[in-house]
Design a protein around this motif. Structure first.
Motif, short mmCIF file in Angstrom:
data_model
loop_
_atom_site.label_atom_id
_atom_site.label_comp_id
_atom_site.label_asym_id
_atom_site.label_seq_id
_atom_site.Cartn_x
_atom_site.Cartn_y
_atom_site.Cartn_z
N LYS A 66 -12.12 -35.63 -9.85
CA LYS A 66 -12.30 -34.43 -9.03
C LYS A 66 -11.64 -33.26 -9.73
CE LYS A 66 -11.13 -32.58 -4.44
NZ LYS A 66 -10.51 -32.93 -3.14
N MET A 67 -12.33 -32.11 -9.73
CA MET A 67 -11.78 -30.90 -10.34
C MET A 67 -11.78 -29.77 -9.31
SD MET A 67 -13.95 -31.01 -13.90
CE MET A 67 -15.46 -31.50 -13.05
N VAL A 68 -10.69 -29.06 -9.22
CA VAL A 68 -10.61 -27.87 -8.37
C VAL A 68 -10.28 -26.70 -9.28
CG1 VAL A 68 -9.48 -26.73 -6.44
CG2 VAL A 68 -9.84 -29.21 -6.39
N CYS A 69 -11.23 -25.78 -9.43
CA CYS A 69 -11.06 -24.65 -10.35
C CYS A 69 -10.83 -23.36 -9.58
CB CYS A 69 -12.30 -24.52 -11.24
SG CYS A 69 -12.16 -23.20 -12.47
N LEU A 70 -9.73 -22.67 -9.87
CA LEU A 70 -9.44 -21.36 -9.32
C LEU A 70 -9.65 -20.33 -10.42
CD1 LEU A 70 -6.11 -22.11 -7.39
CD2 LEU A 70 -8.45 -22.18 -6.51
N ALA A 71 -10.46 -19.31 -10.14
CA ALA A 71 -10.79 -18.33 -11.18
C ALA A 71 -10.61 -16.91 -10.67
CB ALA A 71 -12.24 -18.53 -11.66
N GLN B 100 -18.62 -8.60 -8.71
CA GLN B 100 -17.40 -9.32 -9.07
C GLN B 100 -17.47 -10.76 -8.60
OE1 GLN B 100 -13.47 -8.59 -7.17
NE2 GLN B 100 -12.79 -8.00 -9.22
N ASP B 101 -18.03 -10.98 -7.38
CA ASP B 101 -18.18 -12.35 -6.87
C ASP B 101 -19.05 -13.17 -7.81
OD1 ASP B 101 -16.60 -11.92 -4.69
OD2 ASP B 101 -18.24 -11.57 -3.29
N SER B 102 -20.13 -12.56 -8.27
CA SER B 102 -21.04 -13.25 -9.17
C SER B 102 -20.34 -13.60 -10.48
CB SER B 102 -22.27 -12.39 -9.44
OG SER B 102 -23.14 -13.02 -10.34
N ARG B 103 -19.58 -12.64 -11.01
CA ARG B 103 -18.85 -12.86 -12.25
C ARG B 103 -17.77 -13.93 -12.06
NH1 ARG B 103 -16.26 -7.63 -13.34
NH2 ARG B 103 -15.55 -8.54 -15.31
N ALA B 104 -17.09 -13.88 -10.90
CA ALA B 104 -16.03 -14.86 -10.62
C ALA B 104 -16.62 -16.26 -10.48
CB ALA B 104 -15.28 -14.48 -9.35
N TYR B 105 -17.78 -16.36 -9.83
CA TYR B 105 -18.42 -17.66 -9.68
C TYR B 105 -18.78 -18.23 -11.06
CZ TYR B 105 -21.99 -21.16 -8.78
OH TYR B 105 -22.72 -22.32 -8.77
N ASN B 106 -19.35 -17.39 -11.90
CA ASN B 106 -19.72 -17.84 -13.25
C ASN B 106 -18.49 -18.23 -14.06
OD1 ASN B 106 -22.51 -17.55 -12.93
ND2 ASN B 106 -22.44 -15.38 -13.46
N VAL C 227 -10.02 -15.36 -7.21
CA VAL C 227 -10.95 -14.84 -6.21
C VAL C 227 -12.11 -15.81 -5.96
CG1 VAL C 227 -10.40 -12.42 -6.64
CG2 VAL C 227 -12.20 -13.53 -7.98
N GLU C 228 -12.11 -16.94 -6.66
CA GLU C 228 -13.18 -17.93 -6.50
C GLU C 228 -12.62 -19.33 -6.69
OE1 GLU C 228 -17.23 -19.00 -5.78
OE2 GLU C 228 -16.31 -17.01 -5.75
N ARG C 229 -13.11 -20.26 -5.84
CA ARG C 229 -12.72 -21.66 -5.98
C ARG C 229 -13.98 -22.52 -6.03
NH1 ARG C 229 -10.11 -22.62 -1.38
NH2 ARG C 229 -7.96 -22.60 -2.12
N ILE C 230 -14.04 -23.42 -7.00
CA ILE C 230 -15.12 -24.41 -7.06
C ILE C 230 -14.49 -25.79 -7.08
CG2 ILE C 230 -16.96 -25.43 -8.46
CD1 ILE C 230 -17.78 -22.69 -9.34
#
Length: 330
Positions: free
Chosen positions: A290-295, A52-58, A303-306
Protein backbone atom coordinates in the motif's frame (compact mmCIF):
# COMPACT_ATOMS: atom_id res chain seq x y z
CA UNK A 1 -40.54 88.94 -12.98
CA UNK A 2 -42.34 86.34 -10.91
CA UNK A 3 -42.52 84.10 -13.95
CA UNK A 4 -38.75 84.30 -14.42
CA UNK A 5 -38.11 83.32 -10.77
CA UNK A 6 -40.58 80.43 -10.99
CA UNK A 7 -38.99 79.32 -14.25
CA UNK A 8 -35.52 79.35 -12.73
CA UNK A 9 -36.73 77.34 -9.74
CA UNK A 10 -38.38 74.80 -12.04
CA UNK A 11 -35.18 74.45 -14.09
CA UNK A 12 -33.13 74.10 -10.89
CA UNK A 13 -35.43 71.35 -9.64
CA UNK A 14 -35.18 69.53 -12.93
CA UNK A 15 -31.40 69.84 -12.91
CA UNK A 16 -31.27 68.62 -9.32
CA UNK A 17 -33.45 65.65 -10.21
CA UNK A 18 -31.29 64.84 -13.21
CA UNK A 19 -28.19 65.11 -11.03
CA UNK A 20 -29.65 62.76 -8.41
CA UNK A 21 -30.70 60.26 -11.09
CA UNK A 22 -27.26 60.50 -12.68
CA UNK A 23 -25.57 59.89 -9.34
CA UNK A 24 -27.79 56.86 -8.70
CA UNK A 25 -27.06 55.48 -12.15
CA UNK A 26 -23.32 55.98 -11.59
CA UNK A 27 -23.58 54.28 -8.20
CA UNK A 28 -25.46 51.32 -9.69
CA UNK A 29 -22.97 51.06 -12.53
CA UNK A 30 -20.14 51.22 -9.98
CA UNK A 31 -21.67 48.41 -7.96
CA UNK A 32 -22.20 46.37 -11.12
CA UNK A 33 -18.63 46.99 -12.21
CA UNK A 34 -17.33 45.99 -8.77
CA UNK A 35 -19.52 42.89 -8.86
CA UNK A 36 -18.27 41.91 -12.31
CA UNK A 37 -14.69 42.50 -11.20
CA UNK A 38 -15.20 40.39 -8.08
CA UNK A 39 -16.80 37.59 -10.09
CA UNK A 40 -13.96 37.75 -12.59
CA UNK A 41 -11.41 37.54 -9.78
CA UNK A 42 -13.29 34.62 -8.22
CA UNK A 43 -13.47 32.81 -11.54
CA UNK A 44 -9.78 33.44 -12.10
CA UNK A 45 -8.99 32.11 -8.63
CA UNK A 46 -11.22 29.06 -9.12
CA UNK A 47 -9.57 28.38 -12.46
CA UNK A 48 -6.18 28.77 -10.80
CA UNK A 49 -7.17 26.32 -8.04
CA UNK A 50 -8.58 23.91 -10.62
CA UNK A 51 -5.34 24.11 -12.57
CA UNK A 52 -3.32 23.62 -9.37
CA UNK A 53 -5.51 20.65 -8.39
CA UNK A 54 -4.84 19.06 -11.75
CA UNK A 55 -1.10 19.67 -11.43
CA UNK A 56 -1.10 18.36 -7.84
CA UNK A 57 -2.97 15.21 -8.89
CA UNK A 58 -0.46 14.56 -11.66
CA UNK A 59 2.37 15.19 -9.20
CA UNK A 60 0.95 12.68 -6.70
CA UNK A 61 0.25 10.23 -9.50
CA UNK A 62 3.86 10.53 -10.62
CA UNK A 63 5.01 9.82 -7.06
CA UNK A 64 2.84 6.70 -6.91
CA UNK A 65 4.12 5.39 -10.24
CA UNK A 66 7.76 6.08 -9.36
CA UNK A 67 7.30 4.17 -6.11
CA UNK A 68 5.50 1.35 -7.92
CA UNK A 69 8.50 1.15 -10.24
CA UNK A 70 10.75 0.72 -7.20
CA UNK A 71 8.53 -2.10 -5.94
CA UNK A 72 8.62 -3.77 -9.33
CA UNK A 73 12.41 -3.54 -9.37
CA UNK A 74 12.59 -5.50 -6.11
CA UNK A 75 9.59 -7.80 -6.67
CA UNK A 76 11.85 -10.72 -7.58
CA UNK A 77 14.13 -10.38 -4.59
CA UNK A 78 14.29 -13.73 -2.81
CA UNK A 79 13.84 -12.02 0.56
CA UNK A 80 11.87 -8.92 1.51
CA UNK A 81 12.79 -7.49 4.89
CA UNK A 82 11.72 -4.45 6.87
CA UNK A 83 15.41 -3.55 7.08
CA UNK A 84 15.68 -3.16 3.28
CA UNK A 85 16.56 0.44 2.40
CA UNK A 86 13.94 0.65 -0.36
CA UNK A 87 11.22 -0.46 2.04
CA UNK A 88 11.23 2.65 4.20
CA UNK A 89 13.18 5.75 5.13
CA UNK A 90 13.33 9.46 4.52
CA UNK A 91 16.03 9.27 1.86
CA UNK A 92 13.67 7.51 -0.56
CA UNK A 93 10.29 8.87 0.45
CA UNK A 94 10.42 12.24 2.21
CA UNK A 95 9.78 15.44 0.23
CA UNK A 96 11.12 14.03 -3.03
CA UNK A 97 11.60 16.80 -5.61
CA UNK A 98 9.66 15.95 -8.72
CA UNK A 99 8.91 18.42 -11.50
CA UNK A 100 7.24 21.56 -10.10
CA UNK A 101 6.74 20.20 -6.59
CA UNK A 102 7.39 17.56 -3.95
CA UNK A 103 5.89 14.27 -2.88
CA UNK A 104 6.21 12.00 0.14
CA UNK A 105 5.23 8.37 0.64
CA UNK A 106 3.88 8.08 4.18
CA UNK A 107 2.49 5.36 6.39
CA UNK A 108 -1.15 5.92 7.44
CA UNK A 109 -1.80 6.14 11.13
CA UNK A 110 0.91 8.76 11.50
CA UNK A 111 0.33 12.47 11.92
CA UNK A 112 -1.27 12.97 8.48
CA UNK A 113 -4.22 11.03 9.89
CA UNK A 114 -7.20 13.07 11.13
CA UNK A 115 -7.36 10.94 14.27
CA UNK A 116 -3.69 11.11 15.29
CA UNK A 117 -2.31 14.57 14.70
CA UNK A 118 0.49 14.35 17.25
CA UNK A 119 2.11 11.11 16.08
CA UNK A 120 5.45 11.61 14.25
CA UNK A 121 5.18 11.14 10.51
CA UNK A 122 6.75 7.95 9.13
CA UNK A 123 7.90 7.47 5.55
CA UNK A 124 7.76 4.30 3.50
CA UNK A 125 5.60 1.52 2.12
CA UNK A 126 2.93 -0.44 3.93
CA UNK A 127 3.53 -4.16 3.45
CA UNK A 128 0.16 -5.90 3.41
CA UNK A 129 1.97 -9.21 3.97
CA UNK A 130 3.13 -7.92 7.36
CA UNK A 131 -0.49 -8.17 8.52
CA UNK A 132 -2.90 -11.02 9.16
CA UNK A 133 -5.49 -11.50 6.43
CA UNK A 134 -8.90 -11.46 8.07
CA UNK A 135 -10.22 -13.86 5.43
CA UNK A 136 -7.92 -16.71 6.53
CA UNK A 137 -7.29 -15.87 10.20
CA UNK A 138 -8.11 -18.66 12.64
CA UNK A 139 -9.84 -18.45 16.01
CA UNK A 140 -6.55 -18.82 17.88
CA UNK A 141 -4.87 -16.11 15.81
CA UNK A 142 -7.70 -13.64 16.33
CA UNK A 143 -7.63 -14.25 20.07
CA UNK A 144 -3.94 -13.43 20.00
CA UNK A 145 -4.83 -9.75 19.59
CA UNK A 146 -5.69 -7.49 22.55
CA UNK A 147 -9.37 -7.31 23.59
CA UNK A 148 -10.46 -10.07 21.20
CA UNK A 149 -12.31 -12.65 23.28
CA UNK A 150 -13.17 -16.15 22.16
CA UNK A 151 -16.75 -15.01 21.64
CA UNK A 152 -15.73 -12.09 19.40
CA UNK A 153 -13.29 -14.27 17.46
CA UNK A 154 -16.07 -16.82 16.95
CA UNK A 155 -18.44 -14.10 15.72
CA UNK A 156 -15.84 -12.89 13.20
CA UNK A 157 -15.43 -16.41 11.81
CA UNK A 158 -19.22 -16.82 11.69
CA UNK A 159 -19.66 -13.50 9.86
CA UNK A 160 -16.99 -14.46 7.33
CA UNK A 161 -18.51 -17.91 6.78
CA UNK A 162 -22.03 -16.57 6.26
CA UNK A 163 -20.84 -13.90 3.84
CA UNK A 164 -18.84 -16.42 1.85
CA UNK A 165 -21.85 -18.71 1.66
CA UNK A 166 -24.08 -15.91 0.37
CA UNK A 167 -21.55 -14.72 -2.21
CA UNK A 168 -21.08 -18.26 -3.54
CA UNK A 169 -24.79 -18.53 -4.32
CA UNK A 170 -24.76 -15.40 -6.48
CA UNK A 171 -24.83 -15.84 -10.24
CA UNK A 172 -22.53 -12.89 -10.87
CA UNK A 173 -18.81 -13.32 -10.31
CA UNK A 174 -17.22 -11.79 -7.25
CA UNK A 175 -14.98 -8.76 -7.55
CA UNK A 176 -11.95 -9.81 -9.59
CA UNK A 177 -8.73 -9.31 -7.68
CA UNK A 178 -5.17 -9.61 -8.88
CA UNK A 179 -3.36 -12.91 -8.65
CA UNK A 180 -1.62 -13.27 -5.31
CA UNK A 181 -4.57 -11.97 -3.28
CA UNK A 182 -7.07 -13.86 -1.16
CA UNK A 183 -10.43 -13.40 -2.91
CA UNK A 184 -12.69 -12.13 -0.11
CA UNK A 185 -15.30 -12.55 1.19
CA UNK A 186 -14.47 -9.63 3.51
CA UNK A 187 -13.33 -6.70 1.35
CA UNK A 188 -12.43 -4.09 3.95
CA UNK A 189 -11.40 -4.15 7.60
CA UNK A 190 -14.22 -1.66 8.25
CA UNK A 191 -16.69 -4.51 7.67
CA UNK A 192 -15.71 -5.97 11.03
CA UNK A 193 -17.83 -3.26 12.67
CA UNK A 194 -20.83 -5.25 11.45
CA UNK A 195 -19.73 -8.22 13.57
CA UNK A 196 -21.65 -8.71 16.80
CA UNK A 197 -19.53 -7.58 19.74
CA UNK A 198 -17.06 -5.54 17.69
CA UNK A 199 -16.70 -1.89 18.71
CA UNK A 200 -14.93 1.12 17.28
CA UNK A 201 -12.60 1.10 20.29
CA UNK A 202 -11.58 -2.53 19.78
CA UNK A 203 -11.05 -2.06 16.05
CA UNK A 204 -9.51 1.43 15.90
CA UNK A 205 -8.49 2.27 19.43
CA UNK A 206 -9.35 5.31 21.54
CA UNK A 207 -8.42 9.01 21.41
CA UNK A 208 -6.51 8.45 24.65
CA UNK A 209 -3.99 6.29 22.79
CA UNK A 210 -5.27 2.77 23.37
CA UNK A 211 -4.46 0.79 20.21
CA UNK A 212 -7.01 -1.08 18.17
CA UNK A 213 -6.49 -4.22 16.08
CA UNK A 214 -7.09 -2.65 12.63
CA UNK A 215 -3.38 -1.88 11.95
CA UNK A 216 -2.61 -5.60 12.27
CA UNK A 217 -5.30 -6.81 9.84
CA UNK A 218 -5.73 -6.71 6.07
CA UNK A 219 -7.95 -7.97 3.25
CA UNK A 220 -5.30 -7.30 0.60
CA UNK A 221 -2.64 -9.95 1.01
CA UNK A 222 -1.72 -13.40 -0.23
CA UNK A 223 -2.84 -14.84 3.09
CA UNK A 224 0.72 -15.53 4.24
CA UNK A 225 2.53 -13.36 6.79
CA UNK A 226 6.06 -12.23 5.91
CA UNK A 227 8.09 -13.18 8.96
CA UNK A 228 10.71 -10.57 7.98
CA UNK A 229 8.32 -7.61 8.03
CA UNK A 230 5.55 -8.48 10.51
CA UNK A 231 5.42 -6.63 13.82
CA UNK A 232 5.40 -8.21 17.24
CA UNK A 233 1.59 -8.17 17.57
CA UNK A 234 1.11 -10.10 14.31
CA UNK A 235 3.97 -12.52 15.05
CA UNK A 236 2.44 -13.26 18.43
CA UNK A 237 -1.01 -13.77 16.88
CA UNK A 238 0.40 -16.14 14.27
CA UNK A 239 1.65 -18.35 17.08
CA UNK A 240 5.18 -17.41 18.13
CA UNK A 241 5.93 -17.17 21.83
CA UNK A 242 6.94 -13.93 23.52
CA UNK A 243 10.54 -15.16 23.79
CA UNK A 244 10.67 -16.03 20.08
CA UNK A 245 9.22 -12.68 19.08
CA UNK A 246 11.73 -10.81 21.23
CA UNK A 247 14.57 -12.79 19.67
CA UNK A 248 13.33 -12.03 16.16
CA UNK A 249 13.02 -8.30 16.88
CA UNK A 250 16.53 -8.30 18.33
CA UNK A 251 17.84 -9.69 15.04
CA UNK A 252 16.24 -6.75 13.21
CA UNK A 253 17.86 -4.21 15.49
CA UNK A 254 21.25 -5.73 14.75
CA UNK A 255 20.93 -4.88 11.05
CA UNK A 256 19.96 -8.42 10.06
CA UNK A 257 18.79 -8.80 6.45
CA UNK A 258 15.97 -11.25 7.11
CA UNK A 259 15.49 -15.00 7.09
CA UNK A 260 16.28 -16.60 3.73
CA UNK A 261 13.52 -19.17 4.24
CA UNK A 262 10.76 -20.12 6.64
CA UNK A 263 12.70 -23.26 7.58
CA UNK A 264 15.65 -21.08 8.60
CA UNK A 265 13.38 -18.99 10.79
CA UNK A 266 12.06 -22.02 12.71
CA UNK A 267 15.57 -23.34 13.13
CA UNK A 268 17.08 -20.10 14.43
CA UNK A 269 14.14 -19.32 16.71
CA UNK A 270 14.08 -22.83 18.17
CA UNK A 271 10.52 -23.37 16.99
CA UNK A 272 10.86 -26.75 15.27
CA UNK A 273 7.92 -28.18 17.21
CA UNK A 274 5.67 -25.40 15.87
CA UNK A 275 6.68 -25.81 12.26
CA UNK A 276 3.94 -28.20 11.14
CA UNK A 277 1.27 -25.95 12.63
CA UNK A 278 2.57 -22.59 11.40
CA UNK A 279 4.87 -22.96 8.37
CA UNK A 280 2.07 -22.79 5.78
CA UNK A 281 1.01 -19.42 7.21
CA UNK A 282 4.40 -17.76 6.74
CA UNK A 283 6.67 -16.50 3.97
CA UNK A 284 9.81 -14.43 3.48
CA UNK A 285 8.62 -12.37 0.48
CA UNK A 286 5.89 -9.78 0.01
CA UNK A 287 3.60 -9.39 -2.97
CA UNK A 288 1.16 -6.69 -1.92
CA UNK A 289 1.93 -3.14 -0.89
CA UNK A 290 0.00 0.00 0.00
CA UNK A 291 1.27 3.48 -0.88
CA UNK A 292 -0.01 6.80 0.46
CA UNK A 293 1.40 9.73 -1.51
CA UNK A 294 1.15 13.34 -0.28
CA UNK A 295 2.02 15.93 -2.93
CA UNK A 296 2.29 19.70 -3.04
CA UNK A 297 4.30 22.59 -4.43
CA UNK A 298 6.00 23.58 -1.19
CA UNK A 299 7.77 21.27 1.29
CA UNK A 300 5.47 20.29 4.14
CA UNK A 301 2.33 21.69 2.46
CA UNK A 302 0.60 18.83 0.60
CA UNK A 303 -2.54 19.63 -1.39
CA UNK A 304 -3.24 16.16 -2.83
CA UNK A 305 -3.34 12.62 -1.44
CA UNK A 306 -3.44 9.40 -3.47
CA UNK A 307 -3.81 6.01 -1.82
CA UNK A 308 -2.97 3.02 -4.00
CA UNK A 309 -2.32 -0.69 -3.60
CA UNK A 310 -0.26 -2.86 -5.90
CA UNK A 311 0.11 -6.61 -6.30
CA UNK A 312 3.55 -7.64 -7.56
CA UNK A 313 3.96 -10.85 -9.52
CA UNK A 314 7.02 -12.29 -11.22
CA UNK A 315 6.23 -10.65 -14.54
CA UNK A 316 3.85 -7.81 -13.78
CA UNK A 317 2.66 -5.23 -11.30
CA UNK A 318 -1.06 -4.58 -10.96
CA UNK A 319 -2.91 -1.79 -9.18
CA UNK A 320 -5.71 -3.18 -7.03
CA UNK A 321 -6.87 0.12 -5.53
CA UNK A 322 -6.68 3.80 -6.46
CA UNK A 323 -8.20 6.64 -4.48
CA UNK A 324 -7.40 10.36 -4.77
CA UNK A 325 -8.36 13.27 -2.51
CA UNK A 326 -7.70 17.00 -2.59
CA UNK A 327 -6.51 18.32 0.77
CA UNK A 328 -7.56 21.62 2.43
CA UNK A 329 -5.30 24.56 1.66
CA UNK A 330 -3.96 26.17 4.82
Amino acid sequence: MHKDVAGHKQIAKQRGFVLVVTLWIMAILGVMAASFTYEALCETKVESWSSQDSRAYNLARGGIHRTAGLIRKHARDSVHSITDKWFSGESFYREVKFGPGYYSIVRPGTKDSKKSKNVPLEYGLVDEESRLNINVATMDQLQGFPNVSNVLASNIILYRTKKKSKSSRKTTASVALAKGLVDGPIRTVDELLQVKGMTTEILYGTPEGKKGIAPYLTCYSSGKVNINTAGKEVLHAVGFTTRQVEALLAYRLSGWKGFASVDAAFSVLGAASQKSRMAHLLGVQSKNFKMVCLAGFEPGKPVERITARVSAGKDQLRFTRWESESLPRI
